[in-house]
Design a protein around this motif. Sequence first.
Motif, short mmCIF file in Angstrom:
data_model
loop_
_atom_site.label_atom_id
_atom_site.label_comp_id
_atom_site.label_asym_id
_atom_site.label_seq_id
_atom_site.Cartn_x
_atom_site.Cartn_y
_atom_site.Cartn_z
N LYS A 101 -13.58 -10.15 -14.26
CA LYS A 101 -12.31 -10.34 -13.58
C LYS A 101 -11.36 -9.19 -13.84
CE LYS A 101 -12.46 -15.40 -13.58
NZ LYS A 101 -11.79 -16.64 -14.03
N ARG A 102 -11.65 -8.40 -14.88
CA ARG A 102 -10.73 -7.32 -15.23
C ARG A 102 -11.04 -6.03 -14.48
NH1 ARG A 102 -7.82 -9.26 -19.35
NH2 ARG A 102 -8.74 -10.89 -20.61
N GLY A 103 -12.05 -6.06 -13.61
CA GLY A 103 -12.28 -4.89 -12.79
C GLY A 103 -13.54 -4.14 -13.21
N PRO A 104 -13.83 -3.04 -12.50
CA PRO A 104 -15.05 -2.30 -12.74
C PRO A 104 -14.98 -1.45 -14.00
CG PRO A 104 -13.74 -1.19 -11.10
CD PRO A 104 -13.03 -2.48 -11.42
N GLY A 105 -16.14 -0.92 -14.38
CA GLY A 105 -16.21 -0.04 -15.52
C GLY A 105 -16.68 -0.75 -16.76
N GLY A 144 0.78 -1.22 0.00
CA GLY A 144 0.00 0.00 0.00
C GLY A 144 0.81 1.27 0.00
N GLU A 145 2.13 1.16 -0.15
CA GLU A 145 3.00 2.34 -0.19
C GLU A 145 3.16 2.77 -1.65
OE1 GLU A 145 6.50 2.10 2.31
OE2 GLU A 145 5.66 0.36 3.34
N LEU A 146 2.09 3.35 -2.18
CA LEU A 146 2.02 3.57 -3.62
C LEU A 146 2.97 4.65 -4.12
CD1 LEU A 146 -1.85 3.26 -4.17
CD2 LEU A 146 -0.08 1.47 -4.18
N GLU A 147 3.16 5.70 -3.35
CA GLU A 147 4.04 6.78 -3.80
C GLU A 147 5.47 6.28 -3.97
OE1 GLU A 147 5.40 11.34 -2.54
OE2 GLU A 147 3.87 10.26 -1.37
N ARG A 192 -0.72 -0.12 -13.19
CA ARG A 192 -1.69 -0.53 -12.17
C ARG A 192 -1.58 0.35 -10.93
NH1 ARG A 192 -0.61 -5.85 -14.33
NH2 ARG A 192 1.22 -6.10 -12.99
N VAL A 193 -0.35 0.69 -10.54
CA VAL A 193 -0.17 1.53 -9.36
C VAL A 193 -0.67 2.94 -9.64
CG1 VAL A 193 1.53 2.54 -7.80
CG2 VAL A 193 1.74 0.15 -8.49
N ARG A 194 -0.37 3.46 -10.82
CA ARG A 194 -0.86 4.80 -11.17
C ARG A 194 -2.38 4.86 -11.11
NH1 ARG A 194 2.49 9.18 -10.92
NH2 ARG A 194 4.33 8.97 -12.23
N ARG A 195 -3.03 3.81 -11.63
CA ARG A 195 -4.49 3.81 -11.61
C ARG A 195 -5.02 3.69 -10.19
NH1 ARG A 195 -8.00 -0.04 -15.57
NH2 ARG A 195 -7.40 -1.64 -14.07
N ALA A 196 -4.36 2.90 -9.36
CA ALA A 196 -4.77 2.77 -7.96
C ALA A 196 -4.62 4.09 -7.21
CB ALA A 196 -3.94 1.68 -7.27
N ARG A 197 -3.68 4.92 -7.65
CA ARG A 197 -3.49 6.24 -7.04
C ARG A 197 -4.46 7.28 -7.57
NH1 ARG A 197 1.09 8.31 -4.75
NH2 ARG A 197 1.17 10.01 -6.27
N GLY A 198 -5.34 6.87 -8.47
CA GLY A 198 -6.27 7.83 -9.06
C GLY A 198 -5.63 8.73 -10.08
N GLU A 199 -4.65 8.19 -10.82
CA GLU A 199 -3.93 8.95 -11.84
C GLU A 199 -4.13 8.28 -13.20
OE1 GLU A 199 -0.34 10.28 -8.76
OE2 GLU A 199 -0.02 8.66 -10.19
N PRO A 200 -5.34 8.34 -13.75
CA PRO A 200 -5.64 7.60 -14.98
C PRO A 200 -4.81 8.04 -16.18
CG PRO A 200 -7.41 9.11 -14.47
CD PRO A 200 -6.51 9.09 -13.27
N HIS A 201 -4.53 9.32 -16.29
CA HIS A 201 -3.79 9.79 -17.46
C HIS A 201 -2.35 9.25 -17.45
CE1 HIS A 201 -7.20 12.29 -18.35
NE2 HIS A 201 -7.13 12.84 -17.15
N GLU A 202 -1.72 9.24 -16.25
CA GLU A 202 -0.39 8.65 -16.15
C GLU A 202 -0.46 7.14 -16.37
OE1 GLU A 202 -1.76 10.75 -14.10
OE2 GLU A 202 -0.40 12.49 -13.91
N ALA A 203 -1.55 6.52 -15.90
CA ALA A 203 -1.72 5.08 -16.11
C ALA A 203 -1.84 4.76 -17.60
CB ALA A 203 -2.95 4.58 -15.37
N GLU A 208 -10.25 0.08 -20.23
CA GLU A 208 -10.95 0.42 -19.00
C GLU A 208 -10.48 1.76 -18.45
OE1 GLU A 208 -12.00 -3.91 -17.03
OE2 GLU A 208 -10.07 -3.01 -16.62
N THR A 209 -9.18 2.01 -18.56
CA THR A 209 -8.64 3.24 -18.01
C THR A 209 -9.08 4.45 -18.82
OG1 THR A 209 -6.72 1.96 -17.28
CG2 THR A 209 -6.53 4.34 -17.17
#
Length: 219
Positions: free
Chosen positions: A206-210, A101-104, A129-140, A163-164
């Motif tokens: 299985k690939r997640g929401p959206g 959970g230490e995403l940064e 995946r980490v970028r998307r978990a941090r709420g950074e879709p454009h970087e993801a 999805e992103t």
Amino acid sequence: YEEAVESLEQADHLQGGQVETLRALGLAYLRFDSPREAQHTLEKALAIGPPLAATHFHLGRALATLGRAADARRELSQAVKLDPAHAEAHFDLGASLAKAGELEAAVQHLEDATRLAPERADAYAELARVRRARGEPHEAILAFKQLLRARPTDADGLFSLAETFVFARRNAETVELLYDRDRNAIALRATDDSAPHAYAVRSGSKRGPGQAMIAATAF
């Protein structure tokens, strides 16, 4: 590796614990799927010899295999401190930090891994995946695109990118999945909502929401 392990064990017995032999034996144990023996041997090597990034890295992998994630991160951190250009150590450390959970901190090490080894598709995938978990879709999205440049036929990467796009509300960038039967190649390109043969990746998959619209077109 069994013969290599036996030979190194004999050499270690005859030499009485020389550091170079211990390092080689520890690595052989690790590759022969004996992480506990690898851990003990590599710890001996570090106790009697100068610290090497590779030794800390291999010890970190052994500890991770044993389920000791925090201890593994300590060794991997030491590896990148001793050798900032150790791409594998950055990747393993970044992936472990992400699980904790230490995403940064994970982003920092995964970006280092992609910079040092730009051919590593798995590093781009983990970074995305980490970028998307941090709420950074454009970087993801950028990381997923780099993943697909390194590994164009990565189906999970294709769906995750779609999805992103939706998560980022970039609906104008509906994506089209292209498949070339002759070359067995998959590619992704931006298109519009009129693309034929659309598929939906629905919530609960299985690939997640959206929900993402993907068109499969043979050309």
